[in-house]
Design a protein around this motif. Structure first.
Motif, short mmCIF file in Angstrom:
data_model
loop_
_atom_site.label_atom_id
_atom_site.label_comp_id
_atom_site.label_asym_id
_atom_site.label_seq_id
_atom_site.Cartn_x
_atom_site.Cartn_y
_atom_site.Cartn_z
N CYS A 96 5.33 -8.77 9.91
CA CYS A 96 5.49 -8.44 11.32
C CYS A 96 6.16 -7.09 11.44
O CYS A 96 6.58 -6.49 10.45
CB CYS A 96 6.25 -9.53 12.07
SG CYS A 96 8.03 -9.56 11.80
N ASN A 100 -0.17 -1.11 13.37
CA ASN A 100 -1.63 -1.24 13.40
C ASN A 100 -2.14 -1.56 12.00
O ASN A 100 -1.37 -1.67 11.04
CB ASN A 100 -2.27 0.06 13.93
CG ASN A 100 -1.74 1.29 13.22
OD1 ASN A 100 -1.60 1.31 12.01
ND2 ASN A 100 -1.45 2.34 13.98
N VAL A 101 -3.46 -1.69 11.89
CA VAL A 101 -4.04 -2.02 10.59
C VAL A 101 -3.91 -0.86 9.61
O VAL A 101 -3.88 -1.06 8.40
CB VAL A 101 -5.52 -2.43 10.77
CG1 VAL A 101 -6.39 -1.24 11.14
CG2 VAL A 101 -6.05 -3.13 9.51
N LEU A 104 -0.92 -1.11 7.32
CA LEU A 104 -1.11 -2.14 6.29
C LEU A 104 -2.06 -1.65 5.20
O LEU A 104 -1.87 -1.96 4.02
CB LEU A 104 -1.64 -3.43 6.92
CG LEU A 104 -0.66 -4.17 7.83
CD1 LEU A 104 -1.30 -5.44 8.37
CD2 LEU A 104 0.64 -4.50 7.10
N ILE A 120 -6.82 -7.74 4.46
CA ILE A 120 -5.93 -7.68 5.62
C ILE A 120 -6.56 -8.43 6.78
O ILE A 120 -7.76 -8.26 7.06
CB ILE A 120 -5.68 -6.22 6.05
CG1 ILE A 120 -5.01 -5.42 4.92
CG2 ILE A 120 -4.84 -6.16 7.33
CD1 ILE A 120 -4.98 -3.91 5.18
N HIS A 122 -5.76 -8.65 10.80
CA HIS A 122 -4.93 -8.07 11.85
C HIS A 122 -5.74 -7.95 13.13
O HIS A 122 -6.94 -7.63 13.10
CB HIS A 122 -4.42 -6.68 11.43
CG HIS A 122 -3.81 -5.90 12.56
ND1 HIS A 122 -4.54 -5.03 13.35
CD2 HIS A 122 -2.55 -5.87 13.04
CE1 HIS A 122 -3.75 -4.50 14.26
NE2 HIS A 122 -2.54 -4.99 14.10
N ASP A 124 -5.20 -6.12 17.09
CA ASP A 124 -4.33 -5.36 17.98
C ASP A 124 -3.83 -6.29 19.08
O ASP A 124 -4.62 -6.90 19.80
CB ASP A 124 -5.08 -4.18 18.59
CG ASP A 124 -5.30 -3.06 17.60
OD1 ASP A 124 -4.36 -2.76 16.84
OD2 ASP A 124 -6.41 -2.48 17.57
N ASP A 132 2.86 -5.63 15.99
CA ASP A 132 1.92 -6.71 15.71
C ASP A 132 2.36 -7.51 14.49
O ASP A 132 3.30 -7.15 13.78
CB ASP A 132 0.52 -6.13 15.43
CG ASP A 132 -0.11 -5.50 16.67
OD1 ASP A 132 0.29 -5.86 17.79
OD2 ASP A 132 -0.99 -4.64 16.50
N GLY A 134 0.51 -9.62 10.98
CA GLY A 134 -0.67 -9.53 10.13
C GLY A 134 -0.54 -10.43 8.92
O GLY A 134 0.53 -11.00 8.66
N THR A 149 -6.59 -14.85 17.19
CA THR A 149 -5.29 -14.42 17.70
C THR A 149 -5.03 -15.14 19.02
O THR A 149 -5.96 -15.35 19.81
CB THR A 149 -5.24 -12.89 17.87
OG1 THR A 149 -3.92 -12.49 18.24
CG2 THR A 149 -6.23 -12.41 18.91
#
Length: 365
Positions: A96, A100-101, A104, A120, A122, A124, A132, A134, A149
């Motif tokens: 956490c 954004n992705v 990561l 990954i 994730h 938005d 966010d 993930g 989500t």
């Protein structure tokens, strides 16, 4: 705290103990971890988000180099969690406080993690600052079946205006052939005080419970792991009364949930500190099927707080607390203001020992 972790590591590394004292058994061990990455934001201003309020964007000089260091620090910790026992990086990592992705992707492409080929998950989310959650997973160990989500609808207690907060991430997949469900959380903060903000976290717990109930309505024996920075301790109403998390494995009812971090909190352990007090906001809980002693399937074994010496601040007003990344408007060279948490899952193997295979025993909590 160090003494407890030493005992845990020692117990796990004792190779002469087995589930059945008369029969030595070999187990494959995987780590499942959660880590608050403390404001892992990139250096690019997103005009659609309030990311300029992040500590990274407030830094004026050497921002690109600081970002690289921050990413590497996150990768170092993730690579280290559980490795002494499994000889591997975690199979699954909930995270956490990521923007954004892209951030990561930078973490999993760090040299310390690149060879592990992490995937990954994730989405938005609606958070105004673009904070966010993930999930990272080793593709060779875990295959995603579905992902979704789930938005938490909460409102200001005075203005009744909608508060945009983090979604809860639900991922279902196959952990080496066995279906496992993971929920990643970052519940509303305690801004405005614990009592005033409490209903927001109770609402988050109710959403979390609904997600688990929906999974269990399809399969009463669903193996569910819920993890996250809950901004509540194990004894707060959200965890104790809404999730009804149990301290003892034997007391977990059918469709119930077990929280191994209750005992740790009772012993004074924590994952983050504030004003000379420890909080254990970061927790991982599992449903009852993980507690069954059927070692032909993935079974819960142990839990812990990952607080190695290099993650502890050695000086200043945060001495003894987690070595945070940002303070006083600058980058400290540290890691996060939270320690990671983890659990071990074990499964009996019949063939020759693999690199993450141990001989060990189950113990009753």
């Amino acid at each position: 705290m160090k003494h407890l972790n030493y005992l845990l590591t020692t117990l796990l590394l004792l190779v002469y103990v087995s589930v059945n004292a008369q029969e030595k058994k070999k187990f494959k061990v995987h780590t499942v971890a959660f880590y608050n990455l403390e404001n892992l934001f990139d250096t690019i201003n997103d005009p659609t988000k309030n990311d300029e309020a992040s500590p990274m964007m407030e830094i004026k000089a050497d921002r690109a180099e600081i970002y690289k260091k921050k990413v590497h620090n996150m990768a170092r910790v993730i690579a280290d969690v559980g490795s002494e026992v499994t000889n591997n990086t975690p199979a699954l990592v909930g995270v956490c406080e990521i923007e954004n992705v892209n951030v990561l992707e930078d973490v999993v492409n760090d040299p310390l993690l690149l060879a592990k080929d992490y995937g990954i998950v994730h989405f938005d989310g609606p958070d105004n600052r673009s904070i966010d959650v993930g999930l990272l997973y080793q593709k060779s160990l875990f295959q995603v079946v579905s992902k979704s989500t789930h938005t938490l609808k909460i409102y200001d207690d005075e203005t009744r205006e909608r508060i945009n907060t983090r979604d809860q991430l639900l991922v279902t997949g196959q952990l080496e052939g066995e279906t496992v469900h993971i929920i990643v959380n970052h519940w509303p903060s305690r801004r405005g005080g614990e009592a005033r903000s409490r209903p927001k976290r109770v609402a988050a717990a109710k959403l979390n419970k609904r997600l688990m109930d929906s999974l269990q309505s399809i399969d009463p024996y669903a193996k569910i792991i819920t993890m996250g920075d809950l901004n509540d301790n194990p004894n707060n109403a959200s965890v104790k009364d809404v999730l009804k998390a149990e301290r003892k494995q034997k007391k977990v009812a059918f469709k119930g949930i077990y929280n191994p971090f209750i005992d740790m909190y009772k012993k004074g352990l924590g994952t983050t500190g504030y004003r000379d007090a420890w909080s254990l906001f970061d927790q991982i809980m599992v449903t009852k099927p993980f507690l069954e002693k059927d070692y032909t399937n993935w079974t819960y074994f142990k839990a812990g707080i990952f607080n190695k010496n290099y993650l502890v601040n050695k000086k200043g007003r945060y001495e003894g607390y987690p070595f945070r990344s940002f303070a006083d408007g600058g980058f400290t060279g540290g890691f996060s203001d939270h320690y990671p948490v983890y659990i071990y899952l074990i499964k009996e193997v019949k063939d020759s020992m693999t690199p993450n295979t141990k001989k060990t025993e189950d113990t009753e909590d």
